[in-house]
Design an enzyme around this catalytic site. Structure first.
Site, PDB file in Angstrom:
ATOM      1  N   HIS A 122      44.746 -53.762 -35.183  1.00 25.72           N
ATOM      2  CA  HIS A 122      43.948 -54.446 -36.233  1.00 25.72           C
ATOM      3  C   HIS A 122      44.460 -54.301 -37.537  1.00 25.72           C
ATOM      4  O   HIS A 122      44.904 -53.348 -37.859  1.00 25.72           O
ATOM      5  CB  HIS A 122      42.303 -53.884 -36.268  1.00 25.72           C
ATOM      6  CG  HIS A 122      41.636 -54.207 -34.806  1.00 25.72           C
ATOM      7  ND1 HIS A 122      40.584 -54.807 -34.688  1.00 25.72           N
ATOM      8  CD2 HIS A 122      41.775 -53.080 -33.700  1.00 25.72           C
ATOM      9  CE1 HIS A 122      40.077 -54.732 -33.441  1.00 25.72           C
ATOM     10  NE2 HIS A 122      40.709 -53.787 -32.957  1.00 25.72           N
ATOM     11  N   GLN A 148      37.298 -49.379 -28.262  1.00 27.15           N
ATOM     12  CA  GLN A 148      38.082 -50.330 -27.749  1.00 27.15           C
ATOM     13  C   GLN A 148      37.355 -51.145 -26.635  1.00 27.15           C
ATOM     14  O   GLN A 148      36.895 -50.448 -25.728  1.00 27.15           O
ATOM     15  CB  GLN A 148      39.441 -49.540 -26.864  1.00 27.15           C
ATOM     16  CG  GLN A 148      40.290 -50.262 -26.524  1.00 27.15           C
ATOM     17  CD  GLN A 148      41.611 -49.645 -26.078  1.00 27.15           C
ATOM     18  OE1 GLN A 148      41.907 -48.453 -25.910  1.00 27.15           O
ATOM     19  NE2 GLN A 148      42.569 -50.473 -25.266  1.00 27.15           N
ATOM     20  N   SER A 149      37.411 -52.406 -26.721  1.00 27.80           N
ATOM     21  CA  SER A 149      36.836 -53.166 -25.596  1.00 27.80           C
ATOM     22  C   SER A 149      37.741 -53.962 -24.777  1.00 27.80           C
ATOM     23  O   SER A 149      37.191 -54.251 -23.591  1.00 27.80           O
ATOM     24  CB  SER A 149      35.775 -54.042 -26.367  1.00 27.80           C
ATOM     25  OG  SER A 149      36.481 -54.924 -27.274  1.00 27.80           O
ATOM     26  N   VAL A 150      38.869 -54.342 -25.279  1.00 25.55           N
ATOM     27  CA  VAL A 150      40.068 -54.992 -24.237  1.00 25.55           C
ATOM     28  C   VAL A 150      41.175 -53.800 -24.199  1.00 25.55           C
ATOM     29  O   VAL A 150      41.550 -53.312 -25.136  1.00 25.55           O
ATOM     30  CB  VAL A 150      40.588 -55.906 -25.084  1.00 25.55           C
ATOM     31  CG1 VAL A 150      41.671 -56.732 -24.035  1.00 25.55           C
ATOM     32  CG2 VAL A 150      39.541 -57.209 -25.327  1.00 25.55           C
ATOM     33  N   HIS A 159      46.249 -52.760 -29.041  1.00 24.80           N
ATOM     34  CA  HIS A 159      46.412 -53.847 -29.952  1.00 24.80           C
ATOM     35  C   HIS A 159      46.200 -53.010 -31.366  1.00 24.80           C
ATOM     36  O   HIS A 159      45.513 -52.240 -31.473  1.00 24.80           O
ATOM     37  CB  HIS A 159      45.447 -54.957 -29.857  1.00 24.80           C
ATOM     38  CG  HIS A 159      43.923 -54.612 -29.548  1.00 24.80           C
ATOM     39  ND1 HIS A 159      43.647 -53.855 -28.351  1.00 24.80           N
ATOM     40  CD2 HIS A 159      42.957 -54.597 -30.391  1.00 24.80           C
ATOM     41  CE1 HIS A 159      42.255 -53.773 -28.354  1.00 24.80           C
ATOM     42  NE2 HIS A 159      41.560 -53.995 -29.692  1.00 24.80           N
ATOM     43  N   ASP A 212      41.358 -62.451 -35.242  1.00 27.37           N
ATOM     44  CA  ASP A 212      40.119 -61.735 -34.438  1.00 27.37           C
ATOM     45  C   ASP A 212      38.879 -62.817 -34.301  1.00 27.37           C
ATOM     46  O   ASP A 212      38.512 -63.346 -35.294  1.00 27.37           O
ATOM     47  CB  ASP A 212      39.694 -60.573 -35.086  1.00 27.37           C
ATOM     48  CG  ASP A 212      38.792 -59.575 -34.085  1.00 27.37           C
ATOM     49  OD1 ASP A 212      37.796 -60.122 -33.884  1.00 27.37           O
ATOM     50  OD2 ASP A 212      39.271 -58.568 -33.821  1.00 27.37           O
ATOM     51  N   ASN A 214      42.052 -48.448 -31.919  1.00 27.13           N
ATOM     52  CA  ASN A 214      41.101 -47.933 -31.267  1.00 27.13           C
ATOM     53  C   ASN A 214      41.744 -47.504 -29.777  1.00 27.13           C
ATOM     54  O   ASN A 214      42.194 -48.440 -29.172  1.00 27.13           O
ATOM     55  CB  ASN A 214      39.907 -48.799 -31.111  1.00 27.13           C
ATOM     56  CG  ASN A 214      39.460 -49.418 -32.344  1.00 27.13           C
ATOM     57  OD1 ASN A 214      39.348 -48.686 -33.267  1.00 27.13           O
ATOM     58  ND2 ASN A 214      38.911 -50.589 -32.571  1.00 27.13           N
TER      59      ASN A 214
END
Length: 112
Positions: free
Chosen positions: A100, A92-94, A98, A29, A85
């Site tokens: 983490h 969640q931003s993308v 995914h 990350d 997320n």
């Protein structure tokens, strides 16, 4: 339009890749929340966990098993957290599913 993660998967953008197989890719990350913070991303573009279908069950299981193997490989052993997320309200931003994988320090509960 491709997401940031699709561009990393397609090697159009650089990333510190720590693992990849035919189903997924893992990379560090760029804004780590712990000494070890890796993102595990399926190659199949699923925007959010709630967008996954019955057909994705094997892939989702593969991601979970791979997360455990990666944690050992990364040296965090059995003291790590896996977080997903789902949606902007959860951080969640993308919008490409995914996981983490976080470790390397004591992790408090509840998170964030």
């Amino acid at each position: 339009m491709k997401t940031l993660f699709e561009k990393i998967i397609d090697k159009e953008l650089p990333a510190a890749i720590v693992y990849e197989d035919e189903h997924c890719i893992a990379f560090k990350d760029i804004n780590p929340g712990a000494p070890t913070h890796v993102l595990l991303v399926p190659r199949k573009p699923i925007p959010k966990l709630t967008d996954a279908s019955v057909e994705d069950q094997a892939l989702l299981g593969h991601l979970m098993v791979t997360a455990g193997k990666l944690a050992k490989q990364l040296g965090v052993g059995e003291a790590f957290r896996v977080a997903i997320n789902n949606g902007a309200g959860a951080g969640q931003s993308v919008f490409h599913l995914h996981l983490h994988i976080l470790g390397g320090r004591p992790l408090k509960w509840p998170p964030g």
